[in-house]
Write a protein that holds these residues in place. Sequence first.
Motif, PDB file in Angstrom:
ATOM      1  N   SER A   1      17.032 -17.704 -13.392  1.00  0.00           N
ATOM      2  CA  SER A   1      15.674 -17.740 -13.956  1.00  0.00           C
ATOM      3  C   SER A   1      14.853 -16.555 -13.485  1.00  0.00           C
ATOM      4  CB  SER A   1      14.930 -19.008 -13.524  1.00  0.00           C
ATOM      5  OG  SER A   1      15.606 -20.129 -13.940  1.00  0.00           O
ATOM      6  N   VAL A   2      14.938 -16.255 -12.202  1.00  0.00           N
ATOM      7  CA  VAL A   2      14.151 -15.137 -11.673  1.00  0.00           C
ATOM      8  C   VAL A   2      14.664 -13.824 -12.251  1.00  0.00           C
ATOM      9  CG1 VAL A   2      13.491 -13.865  -9.589  1.00  0.00           C
ATOM     10  CG2 VAL A   2      13.489 -16.369  -9.578  1.00  0.00           C
ATOM     11  N   LYS A   3      15.994 -13.650 -12.264  1.00  0.00           N
ATOM     12  CA  LYS A   3      16.565 -12.403 -12.782  1.00  0.00           C
ATOM     13  C   LYS A   3      16.184 -12.184 -14.251  1.00  0.00           C
ATOM     14  CE  LYS A   3      18.416 -10.556  -9.254  1.00  0.00           C
ATOM     15  NZ  LYS A   3      17.909  -9.271  -8.724  1.00  0.00           N
ATOM     16  N   SER A   4      16.089 -13.281 -15.014  1.00  0.00           N
ATOM     17  CA  SER A   4      15.787 -13.150 -16.440  1.00  0.00           C
ATOM     18  C   SER A   4      14.360 -12.654 -16.675  1.00  0.00           C
ATOM     19  CB  SER A   4      16.014 -14.490 -17.147  1.00  0.00           C
ATOM     20  OG  SER A   4      14.970 -15.379 -16.816  1.00  0.00           O
ATOM     21  N   LEU A   5      13.513 -12.719 -15.642  1.00  0.00           N
ATOM     22  CA  LEU A   5      12.137 -12.232 -15.784  1.00  0.00           C
ATOM     23  C   LEU A   5      12.050 -10.715 -15.638  1.00  0.00           C
ATOM     24  CD1 LEU A   5      10.341 -14.998 -13.701  1.00  0.00           C
ATOM     25  CD2 LEU A   5      10.530 -14.840 -16.192  1.00  0.00           C
ATOM     26  N   ASN A   6      13.159 -10.087 -15.209  1.00  0.00           N
ATOM     27  CA  ASN A   6      13.194  -8.642 -15.120  1.00  0.00           C
ATOM     28  C   ASN A   6      12.092  -8.036 -14.273  1.00  0.00           C
ATOM     29  OD1 ASN A   6      14.871  -6.580 -15.997  1.00  0.00           O
ATOM     30  ND2 ASN A   6      14.843  -7.501 -18.061  1.00  0.00           N
ATOM     31  N   ARG A   7      11.990  -8.504 -13.075  1.00  0.00           N
ATOM     32  CA  ARG A   7      10.973  -7.987 -12.161  1.00  0.00           C
ATOM     33  C   ARG A   7      11.665  -7.537 -10.883  1.00  0.00           C
ATOM     34  NH1 ARG A   7       5.588  -9.114 -12.547  1.00  0.00           N
ATOM     35  NH2 ARG A   7       4.903 -10.398 -14.295  1.00  0.00           N
ATOM     36  N   PRO A   8      12.007  -6.251 -10.827  1.00  0.00           N
ATOM     37  CA  PRO A   8      12.785  -5.770  -9.676  1.00  0.00           C
ATOM     38  C   PRO A   8      12.039  -5.892  -8.344  1.00  0.00           C
ATOM     39  CG  PRO A   8      12.162  -3.960 -11.143  1.00  0.00           C
ATOM     40  CD  PRO A   8      11.787  -5.225 -11.842  1.00  0.00           C
ATOM     41  N   GLU A   9      10.703  -6.024  -8.394  1.00  0.00           N
ATOM     42  CA  GLU A   9       9.966  -6.159  -7.125  1.00  0.00           C
ATOM     43  C   GLU A   9      10.252  -7.514  -6.468  1.00  0.00           C
ATOM     44  OE1 GLU A   9       8.585  -6.515 -10.085  1.00  0.00           O
ATOM     45  OE2 GLU A   9       6.872  -7.867 -10.067  1.00  0.00           O
ATOM     46  N   LEU A  10      10.774  -8.458  -7.237  1.00  0.00           N
ATOM     47  CA  LEU A  10      11.144  -9.753  -6.648  1.00  0.00           C
ATOM     48  C   LEU A  10      12.551  -9.619  -6.068  1.00  0.00           C
ATOM     49  CD1 LEU A  10       9.758 -12.174  -9.376  1.00  0.00           C
ATOM     50  CD2 LEU A  10       8.638 -11.307  -7.327  1.00  0.00           C
ATOM     51  N   ASP A  11      12.608  -9.180  -4.810  1.00  0.00           N
ATOM     52  CA  ASP A  11      13.895  -8.829  -4.203  1.00  0.00           C
ATOM     53  C   ASP A  11      14.373  -9.858  -3.191  1.00  0.00           C
ATOM     54  OD1 ASP A  11      12.091  -8.448  -2.148  1.00  0.00           O
ATOM     55  OD2 ASP A  11      12.531  -6.319  -1.853  1.00  0.00           O
ATOM     56  N   THR A  12      13.651 -10.969  -3.074  1.00  0.00           N
ATOM     57  CA  THR A  12      13.968 -11.918  -2.008  1.00  0.00           C
ATOM     58  C   THR A  12      14.307 -13.302  -2.549  1.00  0.00           C
ATOM     59  OG1 THR A  12      12.499 -10.723  -0.505  1.00  0.00           O
ATOM     60  CG2 THR A  12      13.098 -12.972   0.109  1.00  0.00           C
ATOM     61  N   PHE A  13      15.475 -13.785  -2.134  1.00  0.00           N
ATOM     62  CA  PHE A  13      15.888 -15.147  -2.449  1.00  0.00           C
ATOM     63  C   PHE A  13      16.120 -15.858  -1.124  1.00  0.00           C
ATOM     64  CE2 PHE A  13      16.718 -12.539  -6.074  1.00  0.00           C
ATOM     65  CZ  PHE A  13      16.340 -13.337  -7.147  1.00  0.00           C
ATOM     66  N   SER A  14      15.133 -16.649  -0.720  1.00  0.00           N
ATOM     67  CA  SER A  14      15.201 -17.364   0.552  1.00  0.00           C
ATOM     68  C   SER A  14      15.915 -18.692   0.304  1.00  0.00           C
ATOM     69  CB  SER A  14      13.780 -17.570   1.094  1.00  0.00           C
ATOM     70  OG  SER A  14      13.783 -18.357   2.267  1.00  0.00           O
ATOM     71  N   PHE A  15      17.243 -18.607   0.381  1.00  0.00           N
ATOM     72  CA  PHE A  15      18.142 -19.708  -0.020  1.00  0.00           C
ATOM     73  C   PHE A  15      19.056 -20.036   1.156  1.00  0.00           C
ATOM     74  CE2 PHE A  15      18.853 -18.441  -4.829  1.00  0.00           C
ATOM     75  CZ  PHE A  15      17.532 -18.710  -5.114  1.00  0.00           C
ATOM     76  N   GLY A  16      19.236 -21.302   1.464  1.00  0.00           N
ATOM     77  CA  GLY A  16      20.331 -21.689   2.351  1.00  0.00           C
ATOM     78  C   GLY A  16      19.906 -21.944   3.776  1.00  0.00           C
ATOM     79  N   MET A  17      20.476 -22.998   4.344  1.00  0.00           N
ATOM     80  CA  MET A  17      20.236 -23.374   5.727  1.00  0.00           C
ATOM     81  C   MET A  17      21.609 -23.627   6.379  1.00  0.00           C
ATOM     82  SD  MET A  17      16.994 -25.863   4.870  1.00  0.00           S
ATOM     83  CE  MET A  17      17.721 -27.427   5.219  1.00  0.00           C
ATOM     84  N   THR A  18      21.636 -24.264   7.538  1.00  0.00           N
ATOM     85  CA  THR A  18      22.904 -24.475   8.241  1.00  0.00           C
ATOM     86  C   THR A  18      23.975 -25.103   7.333  1.00  0.00           C
ATOM     87  OG1 THR A  18      21.845 -24.652  10.390  1.00  0.00           O
ATOM     88  CG2 THR A  18      23.988 -25.737  10.152  1.00  0.00           C
ATOM     89  N   GLY A  19      23.589 -26.086   6.550  1.00  0.00           N
ATOM     90  CA  GLY A  19      24.579 -26.864   5.804  1.00  0.00           C
ATOM     91  C   GLY A  19      25.064 -26.251   4.494  1.00  0.00           C
TER      92      GLY A  19
END
Length: 225
Positions: free
Chosen positions: A183-201
Amino acid sequence: MTLIARKLSKILYEIRAAELHAQRKIDSVALLAVSKTKPSLDLIQAYQAGQRHFGESYLQEALLKQRELACYQITWHFIGPIQSNKTRLIAEHFSWVHSVDRLKIAQRLSEQRPAHLPPLNVCIQVNISNEATKSGFSLAELPEVIEKINCLPNIKLRGVMAIPQPETDFTLQREPYRQLYQSVKSLNRPELDTFSFGMTGDLNAAIAEGATIVRVGTALFGARG
Ligand SMILES: *Cc1c(COP(=O)(O)O)cnc(C)c1O
């Protein structure tokens, strides 16, 4: 070598392995050490082993540690729920906020960001599993929210953060991250460079689906009491 130093190198190794496995660039995933409820001494051990980015969820506890650790070159990230009356101190004392879940919070953070500091790096929290109890914007709201937050002068919108419903199956863990990343990539906004995804599990699933920051507490500092 301290126990925390050993755990840190194990996690960094896992991150590198996951980057390779996903054919991602080496060092495209950064580790955020989630130190909530842990004493300053634990943070120092991680720091001395090279860790610089720390994430906290409880404001008063975080401010206390920031005072104790003022001599260290730490970059502080706020990752917890935000009440309106806490925005001023967050805007004054952090470099990053991952948990912006309402426009009003973003507006206040921008207004209250001190002029002598660089813009506050912000991620929009997205409620990807659409759980009624979890905070965050829906995927459908995302384009409009990005437009609005992008206009705030003292905020630098960096990307999105998600805390999906816990799953143990690797394929199920990947699904919400894949959706949000697309969804984020489809917006075509290269300034959005951060995907804060994932924890220990679900570190590996998150990296497979584009995480650029993984937020790890338990695997680094042990279980929280
Ligand atoms: C506590 C917390 C983490 C770390 O979780 P672990 O399972 O201990 O790695 C990550 N992100 C957020 C938002 C948290 O509150």
